[in-house]
Motif scaffolding. Structure first.
Motif, mmCIF file in Angstrom:
data_model
loop_
_atom_site.group_PDB
_atom_site.id
_atom_site.type_symbol
_atom_site.label_atom_id
_atom_site.label_comp_id
_atom_site.label_asym_id
_atom_site.label_seq_id
_atom_site.Cartn_x
_atom_site.Cartn_y
_atom_site.Cartn_z
ATOM 1 N N LEU A 51 -9.640 9.445 -11.115
ATOM 2 C CA LEU A 51 -9.047 8.388 -10.280
ATOM 3 C C LEU A 51 -8.050 7.568 -11.090
ATOM 4 C CD1 LEU A 51 -12.131 6.871 -8.420
ATOM 5 C CD2 LEU A 51 -10.184 8.001 -7.360
ATOM 6 N N HIS A 52 -8.477 7.241 -12.302
ATOM 7 C CA HIS A 52 -7.635 6.439 -13.194
ATOM 8 C C HIS A 52 -6.310 7.150 -13.450
ATOM 9 C CE1 HIS A 52 -6.286 4.607 -16.956
ATOM 10 N NE2 HIS A 52 -6.440 5.758 -17.578
ATOM 11 N N ILE A 55 -4.041 7.249 -10.127
ATOM 12 C CA ILE A 55 -3.375 5.976 -9.829
ATOM 13 C C ILE A 55 -2.346 5.665 -10.905
ATOM 14 C CG2 ILE A 55 -5.170 4.517 -10.911
ATOM 15 C CD1 ILE A 55 -3.444 3.566 -7.699
ATOM 16 N N PHE A 56 -2.654 6.075 -12.146
ATOM 17 C CA PHE A 56 -1.694 5.854 -13.226
ATOM 18 C C PHE A 56 -0.388 6.604 -12.949
ATOM 19 C CE2 PHE A 56 0.135 7.507 -17.228
ATOM 20 C CZ PHE A 56 0.547 6.313 -17.780
ATOM 21 N N CYS A 59 1.606 5.101 -10.194
ATOM 22 C CA CYS A 59 2.334 3.917 -10.673
ATOM 23 C C CYS A 59 3.561 4.335 -11.476
ATOM 24 C CB CYS A 59 1.425 3.041 -11.538
ATOM 25 S SG CYS A 59 0.159 2.194 -10.595
ATOM 26 N N ILE A 62 6.286 5.443 -9.045
ATOM 27 C CA ILE A 62 6.932 4.299 -8.375
ATOM 28 C C ILE A 62 7.817 3.553 -9.364
ATOM 29 C CG2 ILE A 62 6.536 2.122 -7.145
ATOM 30 C CD1 ILE A 62 3.844 3.310 -6.215
ATOM 31 N N ALA A 63 7.302 3.400 -10.581
ATOM 32 C CA ALA A 63 8.068 2.667 -11.598
ATOM 33 C C ALA A 63 9.391 3.371 -11.882
ATOM 34 C CB ALA A 63 7.249 2.529 -12.874
ATOM 35 N N VAL A 66 11.724 2.625 -8.843
ATOM 36 C CA VAL A 66 12.169 1.228 -8.712
ATOM 37 C C VAL A 66 13.009 0.813 -9.911
ATOM 38 C CG1 VAL A 66 11.390 -1.170 -8.561
ATOM 39 C CG2 VAL A 66 10.212 0.602 -7.268
ATOM 40 N N PHE A 67 12.479 1.084 -11.109
ATOM 41 C CA PHE A 67 13.218 0.676 -12.305
ATOM 42 C C PHE A 67 14.497 1.504 -12.456
ATOM 43 C CE2 PHE A 67 8.904 -0.635 -14.333
ATOM 44 C CZ PHE A 67 8.841 -1.709 -13.461
ATOM 45 N N PRO A 102 4.299 2.670 1.061
ATOM 46 C CA PRO A 102 3.208 2.212 0.192
ATOM 47 C C PRO A 102 1.857 2.217 0.893
ATOM 48 C CG PRO A 102 5.087 0.754 -0.027
ATOM 49 C CD PRO A 102 5.401 1.685 1.094
ATOM 50 N N MET A 103 1.827 1.879 2.198
ATOM 51 C CA MET A 103 0.569 1.907 2.943
ATOM 52 C C MET A 103 -0.047 3.291 2.890
ATOM 53 S SD MET A 103 -0.714 -0.783 4.275
ATOM 54 C CE MET A 103 -1.789 -0.345 5.612
ATOM 55 N N LEU A 106 -1.444 4.095 -0.464
ATOM 56 C CA LEU A 106 -2.681 3.354 -0.710
ATOM 57 C C LEU A 106 -3.854 4.002 0.017
ATOM 58 C CD1 LEU A 106 -1.498 -0.353 -0.503
ATOM 59 C CD2 LEU A 106 -2.231 0.911 -2.527
ATOM 60 N N MET A 109 -5.055 6.904 -1.752
ATOM 61 C CA MET A 109 -5.782 6.522 -2.953
ATOM 62 C C MET A 109 -7.180 6.014 -2.622
ATOM 63 S SD MET A 109 -5.111 6.594 -6.049
ATOM 64 C CE MET A 109 -6.677 6.510 -6.888
ATOM 65 N N ALA A 110 -7.271 5.298 -1.483
ATOM 66 C CA ALA A 110 -8.540 4.663 -1.122
ATOM 67 C C ALA A 110 -9.600 5.701 -0.781
ATOM 68 C CB ALA A 110 -8.328 3.716 0.058
#
Lengths: 380, 535
Positions: A51-52, A55-56, A59, A62-63, A66-67, A102-103, A106, A109-110
């Protein structure tokens, strides 16, 4: 259903990706410069690790987007390059997209997170139950089936901590009596505390549960590989919070059974030692040992305590006064203060020795001996 | 925000001249008795700077001790007092008063009001603070030492097992709470009642909007904090057992109440930051904010969600499965409005015409580094994984990323942005950029490695650690000293800006819009004594 599948696949892909990324491969468990979470040795710890990582990587993705857009704007849309501002704003479709996408991520992920959490909460049908009690600043392990019962505290010598001696490999992660559990069996931990809140954490099992006075929390593990696993208290519990490690030794079922019978034998031996006659010197030697381990953290080796926090024993009216009051205080503690009841923590001999030591150390030698047999009677 | 709102009527300037004799009182009594929003704003900002340096020195002591394994400088008992005081001072003494200071200076000038609505209350809310913090810092010299139970002061460590000075701590918290509540009331009344005709709510600058929402959060949660410390006081001195299990009380209840305050509290420390950044990015991108109304709605949703996620700080206390799931889902949901905000800032920068003065550098670093803090926040929201992250340095890394390059950077961005308006002089741009780059590098060297040691298993709030954490801790400590000492540049720059003459224009920044830029630089003692025309 699709979502669950896709999330699972994603998780698998991501674990493979992880392995392939050299940056995150950890050569040995205790390597320096360790960057990532440990995978651990249980089904739950690996599920959490996956899971870690999922999600990593989400992220990271997405980073990058966006960046990336930001960096592009910073480079190309700067005034010094002659960029003119395009005054566009408010676009319903874009705004819906960056709310809905994003929803969806998420929710993806949930779903696996919920699955893992449900498994973690299923402490039913255990093979072995151990009550774990946090004390300032040690742990007590009580094996409910067999009656094995002992305290576990730090053994790293003070000289190493203050820098007078070379620090050894398991600095701050070594104890006198490790918890011992059998491999492959479901062990249930019933976690509570005697004074303040502690938290019992072994990273390799992914077991972390707060030990709260007045509550009994449940957690469990099935460890797949024998070995020694180390953890620490994870909730600030006062002065020596950083000095109450956890060590768990995982043995084969046969070795575990042998260990249990040895423990029971040793406990009986210890109880018997009170029947022997002890002289002052013998008691003083044992007493100093017990004092250093069980009393010095608060009352200090010098017996002078810490003003305003922990009272001094040197020159104290209780230590110099009636032995009955002194014995009562050590055995039963003082409720509502950090002074614990030591009646269950120490054997009759150890109690007699440490009380004798306190009454005769630090210059104010009263010369009186508290006999182990006297304490043994009070313990019954 | 709209460009049409900055019309300053001719007569306004005349009035300001006519009132020139009406300047500040002379001598020290000016500062004790002032009811002027600019004076009070300045005092708040100076106070917060002093507290920032005090809390910073404590942080450096902590990092010095953690530079190597073993105990070198601090006793564990004192180390715990340092971590506790560092947290309390930075939260209540540095970040919150800095935002109130900015609010005092800017809200009246941004909405076109002559002052805050309740000027005497304003004076009082500030002057409580130095006393509150004197009491709090005094405890360090008392027998038994100061608070040593962490800034979250979990019972029973903070009640039955606390040093005697805890009573002073409780009193200080009460005073800070009163100050915050009064400040918040003032902000709300000012924004709702002091707007000139035409300044409708949906024309308010975003800094004003975010502060309005923050003020409501303050009014709702500071009484909860007051309640919980009063219950502690009762437990300690009046024999009640709210948090004492032996008397039928419940130590977990403490955490529920504390975090019902504590979670909105962390948003109190970030929402005004969102506002500041939303002012700065459009100015230096020379472009309108991409989605003004969606920013307002996103801020409101974040504020609402902040009330239903508190137990994500307590995933390991043993709350039931259903509770755990609810708080996990609710927490993950926060990523949506927060994402909307970040996307909006990026879209504002996209196809703009950007320049990179110091405020813009801080604002851009804010967006990037706050997002990194947001990502680790999303990871922490995953309840099963939180069993591994909880109470480790991963959490320390997370909240420092949202608080230091988050709140603190936004405050610095705001100060650099409005400083020429306050003082009438430009600050030294070169030194400002140097301060930014040193801070940026320092902050990342300090806090990024904390992610690694946290994942590797290092618990929070320990004065000493196992050998495998040594390397990254040494790196963190080096970064902390770099960051800490580069703040001296900031102070030097601010002082020079006040003293050296380098006349700023009224507009200050080429792309600046808003009423505050329509008054002269430096802003006269009284502004907008007649309401400006807003169309």
């Amino acid at each position: 259903m699709n979502l669950i599948l896709s999330a699972k696949n994603l998780s698998r892909i991501c674990s493979y990706a992880t392995v392939s990324v050299l940056f995150f491969t950890v050569p040995t468990v205790y390597a320096d410069w360790q960057l990532n979470m440990r995978e651990g040795v249980t089904e739950i710890s690996r599920a959490i690790y996956d899971l870690h990582m999922v999600i990593f990587w989400i992220c990271v993705a997405i980073a990058i987007i966006v960046f990336g857009v930001m960096l592009y704007s910073v480079i190309y849309h700067r005034k010094s390059r002659g960029a003119k501002a395009h005054n566009f704003h408010e676009n319903l479709y874009v705004e819906i997209a960056w709310t809905v996408i994003p929803m969806v991520i998420l929710i993806g992920m949930a779903v696996p997170a919920t699955g893992t959490l449900i498994k973690m909460y299923d402490a039913r049908e255990s093979d072995l139950d151990i009550q774990v009690t946090g004390y300032q600043w040690k742990w007590r392990y009580q094996y409910l089936e067999s009656g094995v019962d002992f305290f576990s505290s730090l053994t790293t010598p003070q000289e190493q901590i203050v820098g007078d001696a070379e620090k050894t490999e398991n600095y701050l992660l070594e104890v006198d009596n490790p918890m011992v559990i059998p491999v492959g069996l479901k062990v249930r931990f019933l976690i509570t505390a005697n004074d303040v809140i502690h938290s019992w954490w072994v990273p390799d099992f992914a077991v972390k549960k707060d030990a709260i006075p007045g509550f009994i929390n449940e957690s469990w593990t099935i460890v797949e590989e024998p070995g020694i696993y180390r953890g620490q208290c994870a909730e600030l519990c006062g002065k020596d919070h950083g000095f109450m490690p956890i060590v768990v030794e995982v043995k084969s079922k046969a070795d575990f059974d042998i260990w249990v019978s040895e423990q029971l034998l040793a406990q009986a031996e210890k109880a018997k030692s009170a029947e022997k006659r002890w002289n002052l010197d013998e008691l003083m030697v044992l007493g100093e040992e017990v004092y250093t381990k069980s009393c010095a953290a608060c009352h200090q080796a010098s017996g002078e305590g810490i003003p305003g926090v922990f009272p001094a024993l040197k020159g104290s009216l209780i230590v110099q006064g009636d032995p009955a009051a002194h014995i009562n205080l050590v055995l039963n503690g003082k409720p509502g203060t950090a002074m614990q009841a030591f009646i269950d923590q120490l054997s009759a001999t150890e109690l007699a020795a440490v009380i004798t030591y306190e009454r005769n150390a630090w210059g104010d030698s009263l010369g009186d001996i508290i006999s182990p047999s006297q304490i043994a009677k009070m313990k019954q | 925000m709209s460009t049409g709102t900055e019309q300053l009527v001719e007569s306004e300037l005349d009035t300001q001249e006519a009132h020139a004799h009406h300047g500040p009182a002379k001598g020290i009594s000016r500062w004790f008795l002032t009811t002027n929003h600019k004076d009070i704003g300045s005092m708040y900002l100076w106070f917060s700077l002093v507290m920032f340096m005090t809390g910073g020195c404590m942080a450096l002591l902590i990092r010095a001790e953690l530079f190597q394994p073993g105990l070198q400088f601090l006793e564990p008992a004192f180390f715990n007092q340092m971590t506790t005081m560092h947290g309390l001072i930075m939260v209540f003494g540095a970040v919150m008063p800095a935002f109130v200071g900015l609010a005092n200076w800017m809200i009246p000038m941004m909405i076109g009001a002559p002052d805050m609505a309740l000027p005497r209350l304003n004076n009082w809310s500030f002057w409580i603070l130095p006393f509150a913090f004197s009491i709090m810092l005094m405890t360090l010299f008392m027998e038994g030492g100061g608070p040593n139970f962490g800034w979250t002061f979990y019972a029973p460590l903070s009640t039955t097992f606390a040093p005697p000075s805890v009573t002073y701590f409780i009193f200080a918290v009460h005073m800070m709470g009163i100050s915050s509540i009064m400040g918040a009331i003032n902000v709300i009344v000012t924004i709702l009642n002091m707007r000139p005709p035409g300044m409708i709510m949906m024309k308010l600058p975003l800094f004003v909007w975010t502060w309005l929402i923050t003020a409501f959060l303050l009014i709702l949660v500071m009484p909860v904090l007051a309640g919980v410390v009063t219950m502690m006081l009762m437990d300690i001195h009046f024999g009640t057992s709210f948090f004492n299990a032996a008397g039928g009380g419940d130590p977990v209840l403490f955490q529920h109440i504390f975090w019902f305050f504590g979670h909105p509290e962390v948003y109190i420390m970030i929402l005004p930051a969102f506002g500041i950044v939303s002012e700065i990015i459009p100015t230096f991108a020379r472009k309108k904010l991409f989605g003004y109304s969606s920013m307002v709605y996103a801020t409101s949703s974040i504020a609402f969600l902040s009330f239903i996620v508190w137990a994500h700080h307590m995933f390991t206390v043993g709350i039931p499965l259903m509770g755990e799931l609810f708080f996990m889902f609710a927490t993950m949901l926060i990523a949506v409005p927060t994402g909307v905000k970040v996307f909006n800032w990026v879209a504002t920068m996209f196809r703009g015409s950007m320049t990179f003065e110091t405020p813009m550098l801080f604002a851009i670093a804010f967006v990037v580094l706050f997002s990194i803090g947001g990502f680790s926040g999303l990871m922490l929201a995953i309840a099963p994984a939180d069993f591994q992250y909880h109470d480790t340095y991963f959490v320390v890394a997370h909240f420092h990323y949202v608080l230091v390059p988050g709140s603190i950077f936004s405050i610095m961005a705001g100060v650099y942005y409005w400083l020429p308006k306050w003082t009438g002089n430009y600050y030294d741009e070169k030194m400002g950029r140097l301060h930014f780059w040193l801070s940026f590098v320092g902050i990342n060297i300090t806090f990024f490695p904390m992610h690694f040691v946290g994942l590797a298993g290092m618990p929070r709030r320990v004065p000493d650690y196992a050998l495998q954490f040594a390397d990254f801790n040494a790196v963190s400590s080096v970064g902390a000293f770099l960051f800490g000492f580069s703040q001296l540049l900031f102070i030097y720059n601010v002082v020079c800006c006040i003293r050296k003459r380098n006349q700023a224009t009224d507009r200050v920044w080429e792309g600046a819009h808003g009423l505050e830029w329509s008054v002269p630089s430096p802003a006269p003692y009284h502004t907008f004594t007649k309401p400006p025309k807003v169309d």
